[in-house]
Design a protein around this motif. Structure first.
Motif, PDB file in Angstrom:
ATOM      1  N   TRP A 128       0.824  -1.206   0.000  1.00 55.51           N
ATOM      2  CA  TRP A 128       0.000   0.000   0.000  1.00 55.51           C
ATOM      3  C   TRP A 128       0.862   1.261   0.000  1.00 55.51           C
ATOM      4  CZ3 TRP A 128      -4.150   2.306  -1.257  1.00 55.51           C
ATOM      5  CH2 TRP A 128      -4.538   3.518  -0.662  1.00 55.51           C
ATOM      6  N   ILE A 129       1.891   1.287   0.826  1.00 59.95           N
ATOM      7  CA  ILE A 129       2.750   2.474   0.886  1.00 59.95           C
ATOM      8  C   ILE A 129       3.462   2.684  -0.448  1.00 59.95           C
ATOM      9  CG2 ILE A 129       4.852   3.383   1.953  1.00 59.95           C
ATOM     10  CD1 ILE A 129       3.800   2.316   4.602  1.00 59.95           C
ATOM     11  N   SER A 130       3.931   1.601  -1.069  1.00 61.85           N
ATOM     12  CA  SER A 130       4.572   1.725  -2.385  1.00 61.85           C
ATOM     13  C   SER A 130       3.601   2.270  -3.409  1.00 61.85           C
ATOM     14  CB  SER A 130       5.099   0.359  -2.844  1.00 61.85           C
ATOM     15  OG  SER A 130       6.138  -0.083  -2.003  1.00 61.85           O
ATOM     16  N   ALA A 131       2.359   1.812  -3.357  1.00 63.63           N
ATOM     17  CA  ALA A 131       1.350   2.283  -4.305  1.00 63.63           C
ATOM     18  C   ALA A 131       1.044   3.752  -4.103  1.00 63.63           C
ATOM     19  CB  ALA A 131       0.078   1.445  -4.182  1.00 63.63           C
ATOM     20  N   VAL A 132       0.925   4.178  -2.849  1.00 63.70           N
ATOM     21  CA  VAL A 132       0.635   5.582  -2.565  1.00 63.70           C
ATOM     22  C   VAL A 132       1.787   6.479  -3.020  1.00 63.70           C
ATOM     23  CG1 VAL A 132       0.250   7.265  -0.720  1.00 63.70           C
ATOM     24  CG2 VAL A 132      -0.948   5.068  -0.673  1.00 63.70           C
ATOM     25  N   LYS A 133       3.015   6.078  -2.706  1.00 66.56           N
ATOM     26  CA  LYS A 133       4.172   6.874  -3.131  1.00 66.56           C
ATOM     27  C   LYS A 133       4.216   6.979  -4.650  1.00 66.56           C
ATOM     28  CE  LYS A 133       7.532   4.776  -0.920  1.00 66.56           C
ATOM     29  NZ  LYS A 133       8.894   4.534  -0.366  1.00 66.56           N
ATOM     30  N   ASP A 134       3.925   5.877  -5.337  1.00 64.87           N
ATOM     31  CA  ASP A 134       3.909   5.888  -6.792  1.00 64.87           C
ATOM     32  C   ASP A 134       2.822   6.822  -7.312  1.00 64.87           C
ATOM     33  OD1 ASP A 134       5.175   4.880  -9.108  1.00 64.87           O
ATOM     34  OD2 ASP A 134       3.489   3.538  -9.490  1.00 64.87           O
ATOM     35  N   GLU A 135       1.644   6.747  -6.705  1.00 61.17           N
ATOM     36  CA  GLU A 135       0.517   7.564  -7.139  1.00 61.17           C
ATOM     37  C   GLU A 135       0.785   9.053  -6.929  1.00 61.17           C
ATOM     38  OE1 GLU A 135      -3.380   7.754  -8.819  1.00 61.17           O
ATOM     39  OE2 GLU A 135      -1.984   6.080  -8.585  1.00 61.17           O
ATOM     40  N   LEU A 136       1.463   9.399  -5.833  1.00 58.59           N
ATOM     41  CA  LEU A 136       1.722  10.795  -5.489  1.00 58.59           C
ATOM     42  C   LEU A 136       3.050  11.308  -6.026  1.00 58.59           C
ATOM     43  CD1 LEU A 136       0.495  10.837  -1.766  1.00 58.59           C
ATOM     44  CD2 LEU A 136      -0.790  11.414  -3.839  1.00 58.59           C
ATOM     45  N   GLY A 137       3.813  10.444  -6.684  1.00 56.03           N
ATOM     46  CA  GLY A 137       5.099  10.870  -7.212  1.00 56.03           C
ATOM     47  C   GLY A 137       6.128  11.144  -6.135  1.00 56.03           C
ATOM     48  N   ILE A 138       6.086  10.391  -5.057  1.00 56.73           N
ATOM     49  CA  ILE A 138       7.007  10.572  -3.934  1.00 56.73           C
ATOM     50  C   ILE A 138       8.105   9.524  -4.013  1.00 56.73           C
ATOM     51  CG2 ILE A 138       7.246  10.519  -1.424  1.00 56.73           C
ATOM     52  CD1 ILE A 138       4.305  11.330  -1.258  1.00 56.73           C
ATOM     53  N   ASP A 139       9.339   9.969  -3.985  1.00 59.86           N
ATOM     54  CA  ASP A 139      10.473   9.052  -3.957  1.00 59.86           C
ATOM     55  C   ASP A 139      11.202   9.236  -2.636  1.00 59.86           C
ATOM     56  OD1 ASP A 139      12.465   7.285  -4.554  1.00 59.86           O
ATOM     57  OD2 ASP A 139      13.555   8.630  -5.892  1.00 59.86           O
ATOM     58  N   LEU A 140      10.673   8.646  -1.585  1.00 62.06           N
ATOM     59  CA  LEU A 140      11.215   8.845  -0.252  1.00 62.06           C
ATOM     60  C   LEU A 140      11.037   7.570   0.554  1.00 62.06           C
ATOM     61  CD1 LEU A 140      12.292  10.816   1.960  1.00 62.06           C
ATOM     62  CD2 LEU A 140       9.901  11.289   2.514  1.00 62.06           C
ATOM     63  N   ASP A 141      12.134   7.074   1.096  1.00 60.87           N
ATOM     64  CA  ASP A 141      12.078   5.921   1.976  1.00 60.87           C
ATOM     65  C   ASP A 141      12.007   6.410   3.420  1.00 60.87           C
ATOM     66  OD1 ASP A 141      12.214   3.971  -0.007  1.00 60.87           O
ATOM     67  OD2 ASP A 141      14.404   4.107  -0.096  1.00 60.87           O
ATOM     68  N   VAL A 142      10.978   5.986   4.130  1.00 61.55           N
ATOM     69  CA  VAL A 142      10.829   6.374   5.526  1.00 61.55           C
ATOM     70  C   VAL A 142      10.642   5.111   6.367  1.00 61.55           C
ATOM     71  CG1 VAL A 142       9.836   8.614   4.993  1.00 61.55           C
ATOM     72  CG2 VAL A 142       8.323   6.654   5.280  1.00 61.55           C
ATOM     73  N   ASP A 143      10.882   5.260   7.646  1.00 58.60           N
ATOM     74  CA  ASP A 143      10.716   4.165   8.592  1.00 58.60           C
ATOM     75  C   ASP A 143       9.239   4.085   8.969  1.00 58.60           C
ATOM     76  OD1 ASP A 143      10.686   2.399  10.702  1.00 58.60           O
ATOM     77  OD2 ASP A 143      12.547   3.147  11.574  1.00 58.60           O
ATOM     78  N   THR A 144       8.523   3.151   8.365  1.00 62.22           N
ATOM     79  CA  THR A 144       7.094   3.049   8.637  1.00 62.22           C
ATOM     80  C   THR A 144       6.835   2.694  10.098  1.00 62.22           C
ATOM     81  OG1 THR A 144       7.120   0.752   7.879  1.00 62.22           O
ATOM     82  CG2 THR A 144       6.512   2.435   6.276  1.00 62.22           C
ATOM     83  N   GLY A 145       7.761   1.975  10.725  1.00 65.20           N
ATOM     84  CA  GLY A 145       7.592   1.645  12.133  1.00 65.20           C
ATOM     85  C   GLY A 145       7.511   2.886  13.000  1.00 65.20           C
ATOM     86  N   VAL A 146       8.326   3.906  12.678  1.00 64.85           N
ATOM     87  CA  VAL A 146       8.303   5.155  13.436  1.00 64.85           C
ATOM     88  C   VAL A 146       6.939   5.821  13.306  1.00 64.85           C
ATOM     89  CG1 VAL A 146       9.232   7.500  13.493  1.00 64.85           C
ATOM     90  CG2 VAL A 146      10.786   5.558  13.347  1.00 64.85           C
ATOM     91  N   LEU A 147       6.393   5.860  12.086  1.00 68.87           N
ATOM     92  CA  LEU A 147       5.098   6.507  11.868  1.00 68.87           C
ATOM     93  C   LEU A 147       3.967   5.727  12.533  1.00 68.87           C
ATOM     94  CD1 LEU A 147       5.442   7.661   8.157  1.00 68.87           C
ATOM     95  CD2 LEU A 147       5.756   9.004  10.245  1.00 68.87           C
ATOM     96  N   LEU A 148       4.054   4.393  12.498  1.00 66.15           N
ATOM     97  CA  LEU A 148       3.022   3.592  13.154  1.00 66.15           C
ATOM     98  C   LEU A 148       3.061   3.789  14.670  1.00 66.15           C
ATOM     99  CD1 LEU A 148       3.247   0.301  11.081  1.00 66.15           C
ATOM    100  CD2 LEU A 148       1.381   1.958  11.067  1.00 66.15           C
ATOM    101  N   ASP A 149       4.268   3.859  15.221  1.00 63.34           N
ATOM    102  CA  ASP A 149       4.390   4.109  16.656  1.00 63.34           C
ATOM    103  C   ASP A 149       3.830   5.489  17.013  1.00 63.34           C
ATOM    104  OD1 ASP A 149       5.539   1.656  17.025  1.00 63.34           O
ATOM    105  OD2 ASP A 149       7.602   2.415  17.145  1.00 63.34           O
ATOM    106  N   LEU A 150       4.108   6.483  16.160  1.00 67.42           N
ATOM    107  CA  LEU A 150       3.574   7.821  16.394  1.00 67.42           C
ATOM    108  C   LEU A 150       2.048   7.803  16.356  1.00 67.42           C
ATOM    109  CD1 LEU A 150       3.647  10.900  16.611  1.00 67.42           C
ATOM    110  CD2 LEU A 150       4.030  10.975  14.128  1.00 67.42           C
ATOM    111  N   ALA A 151       1.480   7.132  15.356  1.00 62.86           N
ATOM    112  CA  ALA A 151       0.019   7.056  15.257  1.00 62.86           C
ATOM    113  C   ALA A 151      -0.581   6.402  16.504  1.00 62.86           C
ATOM    114  CB  ALA A 151      -0.376   6.277  14.002  1.00 62.86           C
ATOM    115  N   ARG A 152       0.082   5.354  17.007  1.00 62.32           N
ATOM    116  CA  ARG A 152      -0.396   4.695  18.228  1.00 62.32           C
ATOM    117  C   ARG A 152      -0.355   5.647  19.419  1.00 62.32           C
ATOM    118  NH1 ARG A 152       4.062   1.176  20.118  1.00 62.32           N
ATOM    119  NH2 ARG A 152       4.700   3.249  20.834  1.00 62.32           N
ATOM    120  N   ASP A 153       0.768   6.371  19.567  1.00 60.68           N
ATOM    121  CA  ASP A 153       0.905   7.278  20.699  1.00 60.68           C
ATOM    122  C   ASP A 153      -0.127   8.398  20.639  1.00 60.68           C
ATOM    123  OD1 ASP A 153       3.018   5.762  21.605  1.00 60.68           O
ATOM    124  OD2 ASP A 153       4.558   7.059  20.732  1.00 60.68           O
TER     125      ASP A 153
END
Length: 316
Positions: A214-239
């Motif tokens: 899903w993240i690869s598809a969204v980045k492709d759709e939005l023209g984003i070429d950026l690798d991020v730590d999804t674990g960090v974002l998921l932890d942030l969303a939980r907090d």
């Protein structure tokens, strides 16, 4: 014929390479459907392949031009439909790097990591080609990296011996090359039938794959070429959800992305913004715990005083 074993030589991947993607077949087993345009995980098969070789110096797609997620060069075999060898010859005319990645346009699970493995195998094994093999051990010459000069040599030799290359199978071309093999039953999976398409669509929705897909598809759709730590974002969303309120989770991750974009930063800027937001969410949660604790303590003290008053009323 050898089988490649990784040796940890990252430098073998550093040299530039070109990519040739064959996307003009007839798709007879799909009833003549536009196979490169079939969507898996919301993305065209062709775009999924192009994402895997996004760092190629030049990418040539052999097919009639169409909109794609990233710019490419277009070529066509003459005549159209003359077969994979003729298509490869047409695409190779736009290649200038010493090494060329040759791919079909129907590989839903091809990833950049597989491309790196193929190039490393080619460059460290002293071979003229590095091919993936499928789950049954069969060669996949359209998921491979080759020495450009070796391909041109064999194309010229084959054309001279056969009076042309129209309609010739790829195995006639690769038979004259010194090859090494890279086993990969997942990345070599191609979509020849509608059952294959259904299998690919089901696999990307499996628990172990769906988030990355899903993240690869969204980045492709939005023209984003950026690798991020999804674990960090998921932890942030939980907090944010637990420490503030459930709707805070998506809003907070959006604001983190916006802050990183304003800072014109990469993954490090995302990580720093996420760290700050997570710390804020934890402060909110701590305040709520303190308020609850203090309120409970005050309530207990008041109740005790009331009980004492009932037991011994003021004489005045």
């Amino acid at each position: 014929m050898t089988s490649f074993e990784p040796s940890g030589t990252a430098a073998a991947y550093d040299a530039p390479y070109d990519a040739v993607v064959l996307a003009g077949g007839g798709a007879r087993r799909l009833g003549g459907a536009d196979k490169p345009g079939v969507r898996v995980g919301g993305r065209m098969l062709l775009d999924r392949v192009l994402a895997a070789c996004a760092d190629a110096r030049t990418t040539v797609v052999v097919a009639d031009p169409r909109p794609t997620a990233r710019p490419v060069r277009w070529a066509r075999e003459d005549p159209p439909g003359a077969g994979p060898v003729a298509a490869l010859d047409a695409g190779l005319r736009g290649a200038t790097a010493d090494d060329v990645l040759v791919l079909s346009a129907d590989l839903p699970f091809l990833a950049a990591g597989t491309v790196r493995r193929l190039l490393a195998a080619l460059r460290t094994a002293g071979a003229e080609g590095a091919l993936l093999t499928d789950a049954d051990g069969r060669d996949q010459p359209l998921v491979a990296a080759y020495r450009t000069a070796a391909l041109r040599r064999e194309l010229a030799s084959l054309g001279a011996a056969s009076g042309g290359i129209t309609g010739l199978p790829l195995r006639r071309l690769t038979a004259g090359l010194h090859l090494t093999r890279v086993p990969d039953p997942v990345a070599s999976f191609d979509c020849d039938t509608w059952d294959d398409i259904a299998t690919a669509r089901a696999r990307i929705r499996e628990h172990d794959h769906v988030l990355d897909e899903w993240i690869s598809a969204v980045k492709d759709e939005l023209g984003i070429d950026l690798d991020v730590d999804t674990g960090v974002l998921l932890d942030l969303a939980r907090d944010a959800a637990h420490g503030v309120a459930r709707p805070a989770a998506p809003l907070t991750t959006f604001l983190v992305g916006y802050a990183a974009a304003r800072a014109e930063g990469g993954p490090e800027a995302v990580a720093e913004a996420a760290r700050k937001a997570a710390a804020l969410a934890l402060r909110w949660a701590k305040e709520a715990e303190q308020e609850g604790s203090e309120g409970s303590s005050e309530g207990s003290s008041g109740a005790a005083a009331d009980r004492r008053g009932d037991a011994a009323p003021d004489a005045g």
